[in-house]
Design a protein around this motif. Structure first.
Motif, PDB file in Angstrom:
ATOM      1  N   PHE A 263      -1.572 -10.183 -11.905  1.00  0.00           N
ATOM      2  CA  PHE A 263      -2.862  -9.756 -11.407  1.00  0.00           C
ATOM      3  C   PHE A 263      -2.753  -8.740 -10.288  1.00  0.00           C
ATOM      4  CE2 PHE A 263      -3.744 -13.942 -13.199  1.00  0.00           C
ATOM      5  CZ  PHE A 263      -4.793 -13.611 -14.048  1.00  0.00           C
ATOM      6  N   ASP A 264      -1.536  -8.513  -9.818  1.00  0.00           N
ATOM      7  CA  ASP A 264      -1.394  -7.568  -8.716  1.00  0.00           C
ATOM      8  C   ASP A 264      -0.934  -6.216  -9.231  1.00  0.00           C
ATOM      9  OD1 ASP A 264       1.146  -8.830  -9.269  1.00  0.00           O
ATOM     10  OD2 ASP A 264       1.920  -7.808  -7.511  1.00  0.00           O
ATOM     11  N   TYR A 265      -1.250  -5.212  -8.458  1.00  0.00           N
ATOM     12  CA  TYR A 265      -0.898  -3.832  -8.775  1.00  0.00           C
ATOM     13  C   TYR A 265      -0.224  -3.263  -7.534  1.00  0.00           C
ATOM     14  CZ  TYR A 265      -1.579   1.046 -10.155  1.00  0.00           C
ATOM     15  OH  TYR A 265      -1.383   2.359 -10.495  1.00  0.00           O
ATOM     16  N   THR A 266       1.014  -2.768  -7.682  1.00  0.00           N
ATOM     17  CA  THR A 266       1.794  -2.293  -6.540  1.00  0.00           C
ATOM     18  C   THR A 266       2.275  -0.868  -6.767  1.00  0.00           C
ATOM     19  OG1 THR A 266       2.585  -4.536  -6.112  1.00  0.00           O
ATOM     20  CG2 THR A 266       3.832  -2.742  -5.121  1.00  0.00           C
ATOM     21  N   VAL A 267       2.166  -0.055  -5.724  1.00  0.00           N
ATOM     22  CA  VAL A 267       2.703   1.304  -5.727  1.00  0.00           C
ATOM     23  C   VAL A 267       3.617   1.416  -4.511  1.00  0.00           C
ATOM     24  CG1 VAL A 267       2.142   3.756  -5.508  1.00  0.00           C
ATOM     25  CG2 VAL A 267       0.656   2.260  -6.845  1.00  0.00           C
ATOM     26  N   LEU A 268       4.782   2.015  -4.692  1.00  0.00           N
ATOM     27  CA  LEU A 268       5.743   2.217  -3.605  1.00  0.00           C
ATOM     28  C   LEU A 268       5.791   3.690  -3.219  1.00  0.00           C
ATOM     29  CD1 LEU A 268       8.722   0.132  -5.033  1.00  0.00           C
ATOM     30  CD2 LEU A 268       7.061  -0.589  -3.325  1.00  0.00           C
ATOM     31  N   THR A 269       6.011   3.944  -1.945  1.00  0.00           N
ATOM     32  CA  THR A 269       6.186   5.310  -1.477  1.00  0.00           C
ATOM     33  C   THR A 269       7.155   5.305  -0.302  1.00  0.00           C
ATOM     34  OG1 THR A 269       5.082   7.297  -0.607  1.00  0.00           O
ATOM     35  CG2 THR A 269       4.162   5.187   0.052  1.00  0.00           C
TER      36      THR A 269
ATOM     37  N   PHE B 263       5.111  -8.981  15.785  1.00  0.00           N
ATOM     38  CA  PHE B 263       5.182  -8.699  14.354  1.00  0.00           C
ATOM     39  C   PHE B 263       5.652  -7.263  14.224  1.00  0.00           C
ATOM     40  CE2 PHE B 263       3.296  -7.769  10.132  1.00  0.00           C
ATOM     41  CZ  PHE B 263       3.827  -8.825   9.415  1.00  0.00           C
ATOM     42  N   GLN B 264       6.804  -7.053  13.631  1.00  0.00           N
ATOM     43  CA  GLN B 264       7.442  -5.743  13.632  1.00  0.00           C
ATOM     44  C   GLN B 264       6.874  -4.763  12.605  1.00  0.00           C
ATOM     45  OE1 GLN B 264       9.614  -4.755  15.959  1.00  0.00           O
ATOM     46  NE2 GLN B 264       9.287  -6.753  16.881  1.00  0.00           N
ATOM     47  N   LYS B 265       6.435  -5.258  11.474  1.00  0.00           N
ATOM     48  CA  LYS B 265       6.008  -4.369  10.382  1.00  0.00           C
ATOM     49  C   LYS B 265       4.595  -3.847  10.587  1.00  0.00           C
ATOM     50  CE  LYS B 265       8.567  -6.905   6.858  1.00  0.00           C
ATOM     51  NZ  LYS B 265       8.465  -7.593   5.570  1.00  0.00           N
ATOM     52  N   GLU B 266       4.386  -2.611  10.146  1.00  0.00           N
ATOM     53  CA  GLU B 266       3.018  -2.108  10.018  1.00  0.00           C
ATOM     54  C   GLU B 266       2.417  -2.823   8.812  1.00  0.00           C
ATOM     55  OE1 GLU B 266       1.280  -0.040  11.949  1.00  0.00           O
ATOM     56  OE2 GLU B 266       2.997   0.101  13.300  1.00  0.00           O
TER      57      GLU B 266
ATOM     58  N   VAL C 294      -1.628  -2.259   2.752  1.00  0.00           N
ATOM     59  CA  VAL C 294      -0.625  -1.191   2.903  1.00  0.00           C
ATOM     60  C   VAL C 294       0.302  -1.654   4.002  1.00  0.00           C
ATOM     61  CG1 VAL C 294      -0.232   1.252   3.382  1.00  0.00           C
ATOM     62  CG2 VAL C 294      -2.373   0.536   2.266  1.00  0.00           C
ATOM     63  N   TYR C 295       1.591  -1.773   3.653  1.00  0.00           N
ATOM     64  CA  TYR C 295       2.524  -2.330   4.637  1.00  0.00           C
ATOM     65  C   TYR C 295       3.949  -1.849   4.396  1.00  0.00           C
ATOM     66  CZ  TYR C 295       3.720  -5.713   0.955  1.00  0.00           C
ATOM     67  OH  TYR C 295       4.116  -6.311  -0.219  1.00  0.00           O
ATOM     68  N   GLU C 296       4.762  -2.001   5.448  1.00  0.00           N
ATOM     69  CA  GLU C 296       6.182  -1.653   5.387  1.00  0.00           C
ATOM     70  C   GLU C 296       6.963  -2.808   4.774  1.00  0.00           C
ATOM     71  OE1 GLU C 296       7.164  -1.204   9.511  1.00  0.00           O
ATOM     72  OE2 GLU C 296       6.452   0.859   9.584  1.00  0.00           O
ATOM     73  N   ASP C 297       7.911  -2.462   3.908  1.00  0.00           N
ATOM     74  CA  ASP C 297       8.771  -3.480   3.318  1.00  0.00           C
ATOM     75  C   ASP C 297      10.114  -2.846   2.970  1.00  0.00           C
ATOM     76  OD1 ASP C 297       9.429  -6.055   2.304  1.00  0.00           O
ATOM     77  OD2 ASP C 297       8.954  -5.373   0.274  1.00  0.00           O
ATOM     78  N   ASN C 298      11.148  -3.227   3.686  1.00  0.00           N
ATOM     79  CA  ASN C 298      12.508  -2.736   3.441  1.00  0.00           C
ATOM     80  C   ASN C 298      12.596  -1.210   3.371  1.00  0.00           C
ATOM     81  OD1 ASN C 298      13.706  -5.313   3.344  1.00  0.00           O
ATOM     82  ND2 ASN C 298      12.991  -5.578   1.247  1.00  0.00           N
ATOM     83  N   GLY C 299      11.999  -0.545   4.343  1.00  0.00           N
ATOM     84  CA  GLY C 299      12.098   0.904   4.432  1.00  0.00           C
ATOM     85  C   GLY C 299      11.144   1.675   3.535  1.00  0.00           C
ATOM     86  N   GLN C 300      10.305   0.982   2.810  1.00  0.00           N
ATOM     87  CA  GLN C 300       9.309   1.644   1.965  1.00  0.00           C
ATOM     88  C   GLN C 300       7.921   1.183   2.377  1.00  0.00           C
ATOM     89  OE1 GLN C 300      10.663   0.613  -2.087  1.00  0.00           O
ATOM     90  NE2 GLN C 300      10.881   2.823  -2.332  1.00  0.00           N
ATOM     91  N   THR C 301       6.928   1.929   1.947  1.00  0.00           N
ATOM     92  CA  THR C 301       5.545   1.522   2.141  1.00  0.00           C
ATOM     93  C   THR C 301       5.026   1.037   0.807  1.00  0.00           C
ATOM     94  OG1 THR C 301       5.183   3.056   3.970  1.00  0.00           O
ATOM     95  CG2 THR C 301       3.235   2.329   2.766  1.00  0.00           C
ATOM     96  N   LYS C 302       4.393  -0.123   0.827  1.00  0.00           N
ATOM     97  CA  LYS C 302       3.798  -0.689  -0.382  1.00  0.00           C
ATOM     98  C   LYS C 302       2.283  -0.623  -0.277  1.00  0.00           C
ATOM     99  CE  LYS C 302       7.338  -3.903  -1.932  1.00  0.00           C
ATOM    100  NZ  LYS C 302       7.626  -5.303  -2.301  1.00  0.00           N
TER     101      LYS C 302
END
Length: 98
Positions: free
Chosen positions: A2-8, A47-50, A82-90
């Motif tokens: 049910f989820d839709y994810t785009v990485l950048t 909390f470190q992540k955006e 929209v958040y940071e995850d392991n050097g990428q933005t999801k």
């Protein structure tokens, strides 16, 4: 799924700016943006992540689905994270915004 994810590889803020433009092209507006990192900081929590949550709506679609079933209101407005995850933005949401 049910989820839709785009990485950048772009920053969270840059991604949100571009996302807002794309949403506008599809007649969606950002009603509210919640900055989780900032809110946790206000509460004295580190909390470190955006991590930002956007609540978005297309008025015509909201009108259509609510006329069909008032329970659709439980799912409105739509949320995009929209958040940071392991050097990428999801960019993630439930389903596709079409």
């Amino acid at each position: 799924m049910f989820d839709y994810t785009v990485l950048t590889n772009k920053s969270v803020n840059y991604t949100i700016t571009r996302l807002e433009g794309s949403l506008k092209e599809e007649n969606f507006g950002v009603l509210w943006m919640f900055d989780i990192k900032e809110k946790l900081k206000e509460k004295g929590l580190e909390f470190q992540k955006e991590f930002k949550v956007l609540e978005v709506c297309n008025p015509d679609e909201a009108h259509r689905v609510l006329n069909g079933n008032g329970m659709a209101g439980y799912f409105l407005p739509c949320k995009i994270v929209v958040y940071e995850d392991n050097g990428q933005t999801k960019i993630e949401c439930l389903g596709q915004l079409h």
